[in-house]
Write a protein that holds these residues in place. Structure first.
Motif, short mmCIF file in Angstrom:
data_model
loop_
_atom_site.label_atom_id
_atom_site.label_comp_id
_atom_site.label_asym_id
_atom_site.label_seq_id
_atom_site.Cartn_x
_atom_site.Cartn_y
_atom_site.Cartn_z
N GLY A 1 -7.18 -17.47 1.41
CA GLY A 1 -7.68 -16.52 0.43
C GLY A 1 -6.58 -15.99 -0.46
N PRO A 2 -6.90 -15.02 -1.32
CA PRO A 2 -5.87 -14.41 -2.17
C PRO A 2 -4.75 -13.82 -1.33
CG PRO A 2 -8.07 -13.78 -2.89
CD PRO A 2 -8.25 -14.48 -1.58
N VAL A 3 -3.55 -13.83 -1.90
CA VAL A 3 -2.35 -13.35 -1.22
C VAL A 3 -1.86 -12.09 -1.92
CG1 VAL A 3 0.09 -13.85 -0.83
CG2 VAL A 3 -1.64 -15.56 -0.28
N THR A 4 -1.42 -11.11 -1.13
CA THR A 4 -0.88 -9.87 -1.68
C THR A 4 0.64 -9.93 -1.75
OG1 THR A 4 -2.74 -8.58 -0.84
CG2 THR A 4 -0.73 -7.37 -1.38
N LEU A 5 1.17 -9.59 -2.92
CA LEU A 5 2.61 -9.51 -3.12
C LEU A 5 3.01 -8.07 -3.40
CD1 LEU A 5 3.19 -12.37 -5.77
CD2 LEU A 5 3.48 -12.56 -3.31
N THR A 6 4.07 -7.61 -2.75
CA THR A 6 4.69 -6.34 -3.12
C THR A 6 6.14 -6.65 -3.46
OG1 THR A 6 3.25 -5.01 -1.73
CG2 THR A 6 5.34 -4.02 -2.38
N GLY A 7 6.48 -6.50 -4.74
CA GLY A 7 7.82 -6.86 -5.15
C GLY A 7 8.18 -6.28 -6.49
#
Length: 505
Positions: free
Chosen positions: A374-380
């Motif tokens: 599924g969709p992937v979460t990025l924190t950056g």
């Protein structure tokens, strides 16, 4: 061509091109073809059709419409109809023609149709009339049905993969057409041989043997007395249609000569079958990443091959990116890893609003192909923003520790060093560069100190048997044991102004 003696030949240009995977859930609409019309078509081919070039001056050119899309999913019936109808309308409005250059890819799948390029060419033939000579130029990963070969008077394809001879091939196809018209030689014969092999381009690259040696024979075949041109099509492995397979076609005026050369090339390809192998070392993603991080060679390239957008992948499969984000060796910050790329329109807007240097949390990918992840979460951190790209439209770089992820508004292939450096990235200095691609395109190949292909999932999975073809002709290697003797005798295809008889087999 009764009135042509007093003038140069009048030649139209038309074609639609896409490499479309039937195993991708993506659909391709008309705007994706970036259709060109009129004079802008000549500009597209300015290397050999620009003002002042010999071919430009040898004919009166009438460009209709040429549309070329990035590889992707099946074209919608509506898109195909709209673009085809416009081609026909434009051709119908032209003065009587002597020739037509049909520039296609050869692997266009369309909802509800088999052999879309032949369907369009039949409409073109009905419009321009039976006396017009048609020259078809193609990608070697296209498909040549007997019908397409019959409707084309001249037909040829690339002889290199990667396609470093694309312009040379198109020029050859146009030059053959002009020469044939000027000489008044008429329509040649074609010897067509289907070969029951269907392999991905990553196993048939002409950089290495056996494809290198097999394709080296094509020029010799084309130079044989009585032969005008010769070609081998690998075919397109990621579509499930009866036409998908390897084919040889040799064109010329000497029936015996073209038969001998077409059968020789077909036999060479068939006998090479057991020896075709991947163009680079392969492994699972975990194996390739372990090798890359352990290697002293920099930069180490890894091909995320299952979702290659230049083979027909949707380009938004997140499976590989999810694995990278889970690996502390990648995200800790002591390594430099680049990932190209993942679409995320909303993420791009968030990054733009936040600005360079801001920290954002965004969701990317899996809007089209979410079968595997599924969709992937990025924190950056937002490291770069670039607008105006022809394919991506907008690109941003979001850095998560040592991992720089290129996020795009629309999918884009990354084939050139400037694709990275324009975003402030330094691929030559990176430890690892992961690219959604199969075999590396020339600039990347030259840049890579070491390279492996990761056998990842997606619409262009390298494991063809796993994909589940149901409509291809059988037996077919690798879906069946190669221990059968195929019929590699040449089928002679009469000129296009004569009826086509016999089955397409």
């Amino acid at each position: 061509m009764s009135d042509a003696a007093a003038r140069i030949p009048r030649i139209a240009i038309a074609g639609l091109g896409i490499e479309a995977s039937t195993f991708s859930p993506a659909r391709t609409e008309a705007p994706a073809f970036h259709p060109m019309r009129g004079a802008e078509i000549l500009d597209r081919y300015r290397a050999f059709l620009g003002a002042g070039t010999p071919l430009h001056d040898a004919a009166e050119w009438h460009p209709a419409l040429v549309g070329k899309s990035l590889p992707g999913g099946t074209a919608t019936a509506q898109a195909f109809a709209a673009l085809s109808d416009e081609i026909i309308e434009r051709l119908a409005a032209m003065p009587p023609l002597d020739g037509l250059w049909y520039d296609i890819h050869g692997a266009m799948t369309v909802e509800g149709l088999d052999d879309a390029e032949a369907v369009l060419l039949a409409r073109i033939r009905d419009t321009v009339g039976p006396d017009v000579l048609i020259s078809t130029t193609m990608d070697l990963h296209g498909n040549v049905s007997r019908e397409l070969a019959h409707l084309s008077d001249l037909i040829t394809c690339y002889r290199m993969a990667p396609h470093e001879d694309a312009e040379e091939t198109k020029e050859r196809g146009v030059r053959n057409l002009v020469d044939r018209l000027v000489s008044g030689a008429g329509r040649p014969l074609k010897a067509w041989v289907p070969v029951p092999v269907l392999l991905p381009g990553e196993k048939t690259s002409t950089r290495i043997d056996p494809a290198k040696s097999v394709y080296a024979q094509v020029a010799d075949a084309a130079a044989a007395p009585g032969v005008l041109d010769a070609a081998i099509w690998v075919g397109y492995a990621w579509a499930d249609e009866p036409r998908n397979r390897a084919v040889t076609v040799v064109t010329g005026d000497d029936r015996q000569a073209i038969t001998a050369q077409a059968e020789r090339l077909a036999r060479a390809f068939w006998e090479a079958g057991p020896h075709f192998d991947f163009v680079a070392p392969v492994g699972t993603l975990a194996e390739t990443l372990d090798a890359a991080l352990a290697s002293a060679q920099r930069p180490f390239f890894i091909s995320d091959s299952g979702d290659n957008p230049t083979a027909g992948g949707a380009g938004d499969v997140t499976w590989t990116l999810a694995r990278l984000l889970e690996d502390p060796r990648v995200t800790a910050g002591d390594r430099t890893v680049i990932y190209a790329s993942i679409p995320g329109p909303a993420a791009v807007e968030t990054a733009i609003a936040a600005g360079i240097g801001a920290t954002v949390t965004v969701s990317v990918g899996a809007a089209v192909d979410g079968v595997h992840e599924g969709p992937v979460t990025l924190t950056g951190v937002v490291d770069a923003i670039k607008q105006g790209d022809r394919d991506a439209e907008i690109e941003v770089v979001i850095r998560v520790g040592g991992l720089s992820v290129i996020v795009t508004r629309l999918r884009k292939p990354y084939h050139h060093e400037h694709d990275f450096t324009d975003l402030g990235l330094a691929p030559r200095d990176a430890d690892v560069v992961l690219v959604k691609i199969g075999y590396l395109e020339p600039e990347l190949y030259d840049m890579a100190a070491e390279w492996m292909m990761a056998l990842t999932p997606g619409g262009v999975d390298q494991d063809l048997v796993r994909l589940g073809h149901h409509r291809i002709r059988r037996p077919m290697v690798p879906f069946d044991s190669p221990e059968f003797e195929p019929d590699l005798s040449a089928r002679i295809i009469a000129p296009s102004d004569e009826p086509l008889t016999g089955p397409d087999e």
